[in-house]
Design a protein around this motif. Structure first.
Motif, PDB file in Angstrom:
ATOM      1  N   PRO A  87       0.838  -1.216   0.000  1.00  0.00           N
ATOM      2  CA  PRO A  87       0.000   0.000   0.000  1.00  0.00           C
ATOM      3  C   PRO A  87       0.864   1.253   0.000  1.00  0.00           C
ATOM      4  O   PRO A  87       1.950   1.283   0.587  1.00  0.00           O
ATOM      5  CB  PRO A  87      -0.809  -0.138   1.287  1.00  0.00           C
ATOM      6  CG  PRO A  87       0.004  -1.044   2.158  1.00  0.00           C
ATOM      7  CD  PRO A  87       0.681  -1.996   1.229  1.00  0.00           C
ATOM      8  N   ILE A  88       0.365   2.294  -0.690  1.00  0.00           N
ATOM      9  CA  ILE A  88       1.075   3.574  -0.775  1.00  0.00           C
ATOM     10  C   ILE A  88       0.509   4.508   0.292  1.00  0.00           C
ATOM     11  O   ILE A  88      -0.688   4.810   0.301  1.00  0.00           O
ATOM     12  CB  ILE A  88       0.905   4.200  -2.166  1.00  0.00           C
ATOM     13  CG1 ILE A  88       1.469   3.241  -3.225  1.00  0.00           C
ATOM     14  CG2 ILE A  88       1.582   5.561  -2.253  1.00  0.00           C
ATOM     15  CD1 ILE A  88       1.237   3.708  -4.642  1.00  0.00           C
ATOM     16  N   VAL A  89       1.359   4.939   1.187  1.00  0.00           N
ATOM     17  CA  VAL A  89       0.936   5.809   2.281  1.00  0.00           C
ATOM     18  C   VAL A  89       1.123   7.275   1.878  1.00  0.00           C
ATOM     19  O   VAL A  89       2.232   7.685   1.529  1.00  0.00           O
ATOM     20  CB  VAL A  89       1.731   5.499   3.565  1.00  0.00           C
ATOM     21  CG1 VAL A  89       1.301   6.434   4.691  1.00  0.00           C
ATOM     22  CG2 VAL A  89       1.546   4.048   3.968  1.00  0.00           C
ATOM     23  N   ILE A  90       0.028   8.033   1.917  1.00  0.00           N
ATOM     24  CA  ILE A  90       0.077   9.473   1.635  1.00  0.00           C
ATOM     25  C   ILE A  90      -0.072  10.193   2.966  1.00  0.00           C
ATOM     26  O   ILE A  90      -1.114  10.139   3.593  1.00  0.00           O
ATOM     27  CB  ILE A  90      -1.046   9.908   0.670  1.00  0.00           C
ATOM     28  CG1 ILE A  90      -1.065   9.010  -0.569  1.00  0.00           C
ATOM     29  CG2 ILE A  90      -0.880  11.370   0.282  1.00  0.00           C
ATOM     30  CD1 ILE A  90       0.195   9.075  -1.388  1.00  0.00           C
ATOM     31  N   SER A  91       0.975  10.845   3.378  1.00  0.00           N
ATOM     32  CA  SER A  91       0.973  11.447   4.712  1.00  0.00           C
ATOM     33  C   SER A  91       0.228  12.778   4.722  1.00  0.00           C
ATOM     34  O   SER A  91      -0.025  13.393   3.695  1.00  0.00           O
ATOM     35  CB  SER A  91       2.409  11.668   5.181  1.00  0.00           C
ATOM     36  OG  SER A  91       3.026  12.689   4.408  1.00  0.00           O
ATOM     37  N   GLN A  92      -0.084  13.204   5.936  1.00  0.00           N
ATOM     38  CA  GLN A  92      -0.758  14.495   6.112  1.00  0.00           C
ATOM     39  C   GLN A  92       0.110  15.627   5.584  1.00  0.00           C
ATOM     40  O   GLN A  92      -0.379  16.549   4.924  1.00  0.00           O
ATOM     41  CB  GLN A  92      -1.061  14.702   7.600  1.00  0.00           C
ATOM     42  CG  GLN A  92      -1.717  16.049   7.909  1.00  0.00           C
ATOM     43  CD  GLN A  92      -1.956  16.230   9.398  1.00  0.00           C
ATOM     44  OE1 GLN A  92      -1.560  15.384  10.207  1.00  0.00           O
ATOM     45  NE2 GLN A  92      -2.610  17.311   9.760  1.00  0.00           N
ATOM     46  N   ASN A  93       1.393  15.581   5.866  1.00  0.00           N
ATOM     47  CA  ASN A  93       2.287  16.637   5.381  1.00  0.00           C
ATOM     48  C   ASN A  93       2.350  16.677   3.853  1.00  0.00           C
ATOM     49  O   ASN A  93       2.445  17.747   3.250  1.00  0.00           O
ATOM     50  CB  ASN A  93       3.688  16.433   5.957  1.00  0.00           C
ATOM     51  CG  ASN A  93       3.754  16.752   7.436  1.00  0.00           C
ATOM     52  OD1 ASN A  93       2.928  17.513   7.946  1.00  0.00           O
ATOM     53  ND2 ASN A  93       4.719  16.162   8.139  1.00  0.00           N
ATOM     54  N   THR A  94       2.297  15.498   3.246  1.00  0.00           N
ATOM     55  CA  THR A  94       2.314  15.462   1.782  1.00  0.00           C
ATOM     56  C   THR A  94       1.074  16.126   1.212  1.00  0.00           C
ATOM     57  O   THR A  94       1.160  16.930   0.278  1.00  0.00           O
ATOM     58  CB  THR A  94       2.404  14.011   1.282  1.00  0.00           C
ATOM     59  OG1 THR A  94       3.625  13.425   1.742  1.00  0.00           O
ATOM     60  CG2 THR A  94       2.361  13.964  -0.236  1.00  0.00           C
TER      61      THR A  94
END
Length: 351
Positions: free
Chosen positions: A32-39
């Motif tokens: 899975p690809i994690v998209i962070s809050q900062n991104t």
């Protein structure tokens, strides 16, 4: 075991061996690809910057198109409207209209001037603006500038997604949560940023048509005053001319039928000669008055953020910035690529 049984067993074994060798082990599922809050926060910041950059480039395009429109309007005014307006018979006809308006209005001379203003605006629109609009006009410039702005946005979004490793489907979902047009119910009057960049052409988007119509109506209402001052000065001048002609008509009536006819013909001939001698000055004054009025209208159409040719771009850019700034903080999200049979149609946003 007979020979036939042995042969059959060998063949079956060989087939199984070959099948096993040909089978390729399945690849493990993609992590899975994690998209962070900062991104996501950085993506939003870059979307706003991309909108501002696209708006600036669209403004340069709109200015060039508006310069071309102004040139064509000047040429058409010089070729058709000024010769028509300054001709002897047009002046006679306008004088008669002023007389009729004055008699109908009574003591309200402003009403007479306003009616003449409407008539002159119709003539200017029919003889100048409508023919030029076949080639180019502010509505077309606004649509083209906005389409250019939207195309640039789409290109920026692709690069933003690539830069931060955001999958296209996830980026599309993110853009679908940003309202770009909010004109209220019914729903077709609203559109997301994703719908905006996917619409090709813009006229396929009902919300865009509603926005375009709203801006066009406001522009027409604000630009009607541009010709009013020219028309009012013209009306006052023609009213004075009509008053002097009334004196000549009264003298002709008092002199009797035959003498009156001669006086009327003589006065008309004198007016024709006087008109030709004054025509160059009249045209120069009209050219100056129209040029001043049109330059003011042109500047308003170019610069006004509510009704100008860039009004739609300013509106969209403002909506994007306001809605992104007002969004709550995004929590980190995990994105798993869909299975092959679950994939959506190809998107125009490809990381």
């Amino acid at each position: 075991m007979n020979l036939r049984s042995v042969s059959t067993a060998l063949i079956v074994g060989l087939v199984l061996l070959l099948t096993g060798c040909a089978t390729v082990p399945r690849a493990p599922p993609a992590p899975p690809i994690v998209i962070s809050q900062n991104t996501w926060r950085q993506v939003d910041v870059e979307i706003i910057a991309a909108s501002q950059d696209a708006a600036g480039q669209a403004g340069v395009y709109a200015r060039g198109s508006m310069d071309h429109w102004r040139l064509r309007v000047y040429e058409q005014t010089e070729e058709t409207f000024i010769p028509w307006f300054s001709s002897y018979w047009t002046q006679e006809w306008l004088a008669m209209k002023v007389g009729w308006y004055s008699m109908s209005a009574g003591d309200d001379q402003d009403a007479s001037a306003n009616r003449l203003a409407v008539y002159l605006q119709e003539q200017y629109r029919g003889r100048v603006l409508a023919p030029v609009a076949v080639e180019i006009d502010p509505d077309a410039i606004m649509q083209q500038s906005t389409q250019f702005y939207v195309q640039l946005l789409g290109q920026h979004f692709q690069r933003i997604a690539q830069r931060h490793g955001v999958p296209a489907e996830q980026m599309n979902q993110h853009l679908n949560g940003v309202l770009a047009i909010t004109l209220g119910p019914p729903p077709p009057r609203n559109a997301s940023l994703y719908q905006l960049v996917r619409s090709e052409p813009l006229t396929a988007l009902p919300a865009w048509l509603a926005l375009q119509d709203k801006i066009h109506t406001a522009r027409v209402q604000s630009s009607q005053a541009a010709m009013a001052s020219v028309a009012k000065r013209t009306s006052e001048k023609l009213q004075a001319q009509f008053a002097s002609r009334g004196v000549a008509s009264a003298a002709a009536a008092a002199a009797g039928r035959v003498a009156g006819l001669l006086i009327s013909v003589g006065v008309a001939g004198f007016r024709a000669m006087a008109h030709e001698s004054d025509r160059a000055e009249m045209e120069a004054q009209l050219r100056h008055n129209l040029g001043t009025a049109f330059d003011g209208a042109w500047l308003g159409i170019m610069k006004n953020r509510e009704t100008g040719v860039m009004a739609a771009v300013y509106y969209l850019s403002g909506q994007i910035e306001t809605n992104l700034a007002a969004r709550p903080a995004l929590s980190a999200t995990v994105y798993s690529p869909p299975k092959q049979h679950e994939r959506q149609q190809p998107s125009n946003l490809r990381p």
